[in-house]
Design an enzyme around this catalytic site. Structure first.
Site, short mmCIF file in Angstrom:
data_model
loop_
_atom_site.label_atom_id
_atom_site.label_comp_id
_atom_site.label_asym_id
_atom_site.label_seq_id
_atom_site.Cartn_x
_atom_site.Cartn_y
_atom_site.Cartn_z
N CYS A 2 0.83 -1.21 0.00
CA CYS A 2 0.00 0.00 0.00
C CYS A 2 0.86 1.26 0.00
O CYS A 2 1.76 1.41 0.82
CB CYS A 2 -0.93 0.01 1.21
N ASP A 38 -3.84 11.09 -6.98
CA ASP A 38 -3.80 10.13 -5.89
C ASP A 38 -2.39 9.63 -5.63
O ASP A 38 -2.03 9.32 -4.49
CB ASP A 38 -4.72 8.95 -6.25
N CYS A 47 -0.44 3.39 -25.22
CA CYS A 47 0.27 3.53 -23.94
C CYS A 47 0.38 4.98 -23.48
O CYS A 47 0.21 5.29 -22.31
CB CYS A 47 1.65 2.90 -24.09
N CYS A 70 1.77 5.93 -16.77
CA CYS A 70 1.63 6.90 -15.69
C CYS A 70 2.98 7.53 -15.36
O CYS A 70 4.00 6.83 -15.27
CB CYS A 70 1.08 6.20 -14.45
#
Length: 434
Positions: free
Chosen positions: A21, A295, A345, A349
């Site tokens: 996480c 985020d 693509c 990110c």
């Protein structure tokens, strides 16, 4: 201007401590561990502003964390009442992402009555799921999550599964996919786990993972964690699952990654910011009203402001945020701009761009070689599927043609053969259950 905001009313609070996480560590940005809760005045301000500044007649709220269900059912009843108060004739949709361990019949009735779409995190069969998704004491969570899925299904709640592709379950792609088909609702999302060990700057902030790179602050050569999926593993995972889906599940199982890729081939654009040419249109709202660029960029230097001080629309439309979004495209190196899979693509990110290229060139995605393999493999099939869809061909015909075009795909095991998920049961009694 259309944008999305991922709201975190419980902040980074969570009742689990999943090894990979990246968000629970954000507690250190807000004074250490504790129970965070968005105050009612902040919540109402967000609901009112978010509805008012959305140009479409339908407004979609996304509630995440941490673990948002820690706030309790009454808190979400309040959310729905505030949405009705400020709807102003618009249709309101809600999605919530949860680890599922706190769900019960009351939660499920609420979700059904209020048309929530529920995303449940599960990483595959028991052994794979419990490897990284545990409680703070290290105890497993698999049984609680499967119980939650059973409850959701029993109450007729719309839900999907969200699976983190890590270094372990990536090696058992068919076991994971077939298991998710059995316990899921026909909709799957996959997220590759890619994080780096912390550097000096990150450690000073009390964080356990490295900050993501940016155009003006490139990567520093930090290694990835041992649970991160490699580019080669990701390619093998998606290609194997794609071949199985292509010949057996088109039209009945919906994998977000494949839907996004097909959308690109149909010219409909990417439905996922990760593969869009630019980003910056998906902010993250913390429990106290702080708004961040993304985020994955909840760090002090990427804080846009607070919605109790500056209007939400002004923050999302600020030059700073627009520059953040444009940097994804503007910082692409030549090798990306000339790549045959760029339209699918778009450089991946920005948080994954930490692999050096030629001297003086910006970095490329850590997963670059994997995506080249994946999209290269998928391209001829997606192109054919897109053509058949444009012709209005029915799903059964599309799937039959794909079977003929891809005869080497993985076959479904015989009903009496051992299941590939490692349960020890026969396929017909496990992932092949009717």
């Amino acid at each position: 201007m259309h944008f999305q905001v991922m709201a975190k009313p419980a902040g980074p609070s969570c009742n689990l401590r999943c090894s990979y996480c990246f968000y629970t560590e954000k507690e250190s940005l807000y004074g250490g561990s504790g129970a965070y809760r968005m105050r009612e005045e902040v919540l109402e301000s967000f609901v009112r502003q978010y509805i008012a500044c959305q140009p479409s007649p339908k407004v979609s709220f996304a509630w995440q964390g941490g673990e948002p269900t820690l706030l309790g059912l009454d808190y979400f009843r309040l959310i729905v009442s505030l949405q009705k108060k400020h709807a102003n004739g618009k249709v309101i949709d809600n999605t919530i992402q949860t680890n599922g361990t706190l769900l019960d019949d009351a939660w499920c009735r609420f979700f059904r009555e209020n048309n929530f779409l529920v995303g449940v995190s599960i990483d595959g069969p028991r052994k794979l799921h419990d490897r990284f998704r545990t409680r703070a004491a290290g105890t497993p969570t698999f049984d609680a999550v499967v119980s939650a899925l059973t409850l959701l299904k029993g109450h007729g709640v719309s839900y999907n599964t969200l699976t983190v592709i890590n270094s372990m379950n990536a090696e058992q792609s068919l076991a994971v996919y077939r298991f998710l088909k059995r316990v899921g609702d026909g909709h799957m999302q996959f997220i590759p786990a890619v994080e780096r060990v912390p550097g000096r700057e990150t450690e000073l902030l009390g964080l356990a993972l490295a900050m993501p790179p940016t155009a003006d602050k490139p990567a520093t050569g930090l290694p990835v964690t041992d649970w991160s999926v490699s580019a080669e593993q990701l390619a093998k995972f998606y290609i194997t699952v794609f071949d199985e889906w292509l010949c057996n599940d088109v039209g009945t199982v919906f994998v977000q990654f494949f839907d996004v890729a097909l959308g690109n081939w149909l010219g409909a654009g990417s439905g996922l910011c990760q593969f869009a040419p630019r980003c910056g249109m998906a902010g993250a709202l913390e429990h106290n009203g702080d708004l961040y660029a993304c985020d994955h960029y909840v760090y002090p230097e990427h804080k846009l402001g607070n919605i109790m001080e500056t209007p939400l629309a002004e923050l999302m439309g600020s030059l700073r945020q627009l520059d953040f979004g444009r940097a994804k495209q503007d910082s692409l190196p030549v090798c990306c701009r000339e790549c045959e899979v760029l339209p699918a693509c778009n450089g991946d990110c920005p948080k994954h761009r930490f692999v050096p290229t030629a001297a003086g060139e910006p970095e490329v995605s850590y997963l670059c070689s994997g995506y080249r393999q994946i999209f290269g493999h998928m391209a001829p099939y997606l192109g054919k599927m897109a053509s058949l869809i444009r012709q209005g061909r029915p799903v059964p015909e599309i799937m039959q043609r794909m079977r003929l075009q891809n005869p080497s795909s993985v076959a479904v095991p015989g009903r009496n053969s051992p299941c590939s998920c490692g349960s020890g049961r026969k396929y017909k009694r496990c992932c092949g259950r009717e």
